[in-house]
Scaffold this motif. Structure first.
Motif, PDB file in Angstrom:
ATOM      1  N   THR A 227     -31.413  32.570 -55.795  1.00 47.13           N
ATOM      2  CA  THR A 227     -32.200  31.336 -56.006  1.00 47.13           C
ATOM      3  C   THR A 227     -32.947  30.925 -54.736  1.00 47.13           C
ATOM      4  O   THR A 227     -33.269  29.757 -54.563  1.00 47.13           O
ATOM      5  CB  THR A 227     -31.269  30.190 -56.452  1.00 47.13           C
ATOM      6  OG1 THR A 227     -30.217  30.078 -55.482  1.00 47.13           O
ATOM      7  CG2 THR A 227     -30.689  30.429 -57.827  1.00 47.13           C
ATOM      8  N   THR A 230     -36.287  28.254 -54.751  1.00 45.84           N
ATOM      9  CA  THR A 230     -36.477  27.460 -55.983  1.00 45.84           C
ATOM     10  C   THR A 230     -37.208  26.142 -55.697  1.00 45.84           C
ATOM     11  O   THR A 230     -38.093  25.740 -56.451  1.00 45.84           O
ATOM     12  CB  THR A 230     -35.123  27.125 -56.653  1.00 45.84           C
ATOM     13  OG1 THR A 230     -34.247  26.605 -55.655  1.00 45.84           O
ATOM     14  CG2 THR A 230     -34.500  28.326 -57.302  1.00 45.84           C
ATOM     15  N   THR A 259     -40.702  27.787 -62.725  1.00 43.74           N
ATOM     16  CA  THR A 259     -39.610  28.118 -61.799  1.00 43.74           C
ATOM     17  C   THR A 259     -38.449  28.773 -62.542  1.00 43.74           C
ATOM     18  O   THR A 259     -37.848  29.733 -62.065  1.00 43.74           O
ATOM     19  CB  THR A 259     -39.141  26.842 -61.066  1.00 43.74           C
ATOM     20  OG1 THR A 259     -40.268  26.208 -60.474  1.00 43.74           O
ATOM     21  CG2 THR A 259     -38.113  27.166 -59.987  1.00 43.74           C
ATOM     22  N   ILE A 263     -36.673  32.272 -61.771  1.00 45.50           N
ATOM     23  CA  ILE A 263     -35.232  32.404 -61.456  1.00 45.50           C
ATOM     24  C   ILE A 263     -34.614  33.455 -62.386  1.00 45.50           C
ATOM     25  O   ILE A 263     -33.821  34.300 -61.967  1.00 45.50           O
ATOM     26  CB  ILE A 263     -34.491  31.053 -61.640  1.00 45.50           C
ATOM     27  CG1 ILE A 263     -34.979  30.009 -60.642  1.00 45.50           C
ATOM     28  CG2 ILE A 263     -32.978  31.244 -61.498  1.00 45.50           C
ATOM     29  CD1 ILE A 263     -34.440  28.594 -60.899  1.00 45.50           C
ATOM     30  N   LEU A 276     -36.954  34.636 -55.834  1.00 46.18           N
ATOM     31  CA  LEU A 276     -37.518  34.521 -57.179  1.00 46.18           C
ATOM     32  C   LEU A 276     -38.625  35.561 -57.374  1.00 46.18           C
ATOM     33  O   LEU A 276     -39.209  36.050 -56.407  1.00 46.18           O
ATOM     34  CB  LEU A 276     -38.099  33.126 -57.387  1.00 46.18           C
ATOM     35  CG  LEU A 276     -37.213  31.919 -57.078  1.00 46.18           C
ATOM     36  CD1 LEU A 276     -37.794  30.668 -57.728  1.00 46.18           C
ATOM     37  CD2 LEU A 276     -35.786  32.124 -57.518  1.00 46.18           C
TER      38      LEU A 276
END
Ligand SMILES: Nc1ncnc2c1ncn2[C@@H]1O[C@H](COP(=O)(O)OP(=O)(O)OP(=O)(O)O)[C@@H](O)[C@H]1O
Ligand SMILES: Cc1ncc(CO)c(N)n1
Length: 308
Positions: A227, A230, A259, A263, A276
């Motif tokens: 992550t 993020t 987002t 992810i 990501l």
């Protein structure tokens, strides 16, 4: 408005919007300036950058922080704003009160309306990206200029002087958003990525126009450790979507959705917290449609609940 019409990600042609990030460089490519520019490109806006600091960083942590001088930051801002201009600006890692003060002088003068302030303080691995004494400059000088601030839970606690145990439920998030709104921005997006023990990733949007009506944005929580970036991605997506003329609620919905897709597709680059995959949203929507409508295609899985 740039006067430049170009092919748009939504299909057809659109006036090109200009979006500037003022943030730190992440050598690992997952957060900071690098995440912001990838996001801008994916969302069909022209991305520009003012670098505040160089970090030596990878999936394992931050190995070094090298801030630029206030003069170097101010000069980059002049170069961009005096010539090209910006439809929206996003700030990320600002490091010191000297840099914040230099940036605020330029932003006040430029009268930018869509300013998204991501109050970056500490990296996921615990490295300081904002000096402790700079928190006051951020609150007092930068927030009143912002259309929206986008703190995560530890940042909200630092800004409000709360203990983290006081910000552990969604109801407490709403109470924190009310207090954060008093710091002078027009909206607060409080991100709940750090809310432990929940199967959902819940964010709260509160607007100065309706301070009694928080909006909850709810997505399934992805069971991944990858992550990195993020927060930067959410805030820069928000800036891009506001520049393209979406209203705040729709921009938050689409930013969260963008987002979430990134992810979902994140992966193990390096031996620690992977980054990501910003291109993921292209694969998740109905790509066969030429009328690619993000508000339907990218929103699978996101709920927005008004809680008045
Ligand atoms: N595992 C997850 N699954 C789904 N959504 C998530 C997950 N983790 C974070 N999010 C969402 O990602 C967005 C960013 O939130 P988060 O709280 O992680 O930001 P951050 O802590 O500022 O990130 P950064 O590490 O870049 O500083 C929010 O919309 C949050 O709800
Ligand atoms: C340069 C930079 N900005 C923001 C973050 C987010 O924590 C990070 N890790 N690095």
């Amino acid at each position: 408005m740039s006067g430049w019409i170009a092919p748009a990600v939504t299909g057809g042609y659109e006036p090109v919007k200009r979006v500037l990030t003022i943030a730190g460089s992440d050598s690992g490519g997952g957060a900071g300036i690098q995440a912001d520019l990838k996001t801008f490109q994916e969302l069909g806006v022209f991305g520009m950058s003012v670098v505040t600091a160089i970090t030596a960083q990878n999936s394992l942590g931050v190995q070094g922080v090298h801030p630029l001088s206030a003069e170097a930051v101010a000069q980059q801002l002049d170069s961009v704003l005096d010539d090209i201009g910006a439809d929206a600006i996003k700030t990320g890692m600002l490091f010191s009160s000297d840099l914040i003060e230099a940036i605020c002088v330029k932003l006040e003068y430029s009268r930018i309306r869509s300013l998204v302030v991501d109050p970056v303080m500490i990296s996921k691995h615990g490295s300081r990206l904002l000096e402790a004494q700079a928190v006051e400059s951020m609150r007092g000088q930068l927030f009143p200029l912002a259309e929206v601030i986008t703190p995560n839970l530890p940042e909200a606690c630092a800004l409000l002087g709360w203990d983290e145990s006081e910000l552990a439920t969604v109801d407490q998030m709403e109470a924190a958003a009310r207090e954060l709104l008093k710091l002078g921005s027009r909206h607060v997006l409080l991100k709940g990525g750090h809310l432990s023990g929940s199967s959902e990733a819940v964010d709260i949007l509160l607007s100065a126009d309706a301070p009694g009506s928080p909006e909850r944005y709810i997505a399934p929580r992805m069971p991944t450790r990858h992550t990195h970036g993020t927060g930067c991605t959410t805030a820069s997506a928000l800036a891009a979507l506001l520049a393209r003329g979406l209203d705040m609620k729709e921009a938050v919905r689409q930013a969260k959705s963008f987002t979430l897709a990134a992810i979902r597709a994140a992966g193990p680059l390096g031996g620690g917290t992977g980054s990501l995959w910003h291109a993921a949203w292209r694969m998740e929507g109905p790509s066969e449609s030429s009328e690619r409508n993000a508000s339907e295609a990218e929103l699978a899985g996101i709920r927005a609940d008004g809680t008045d």
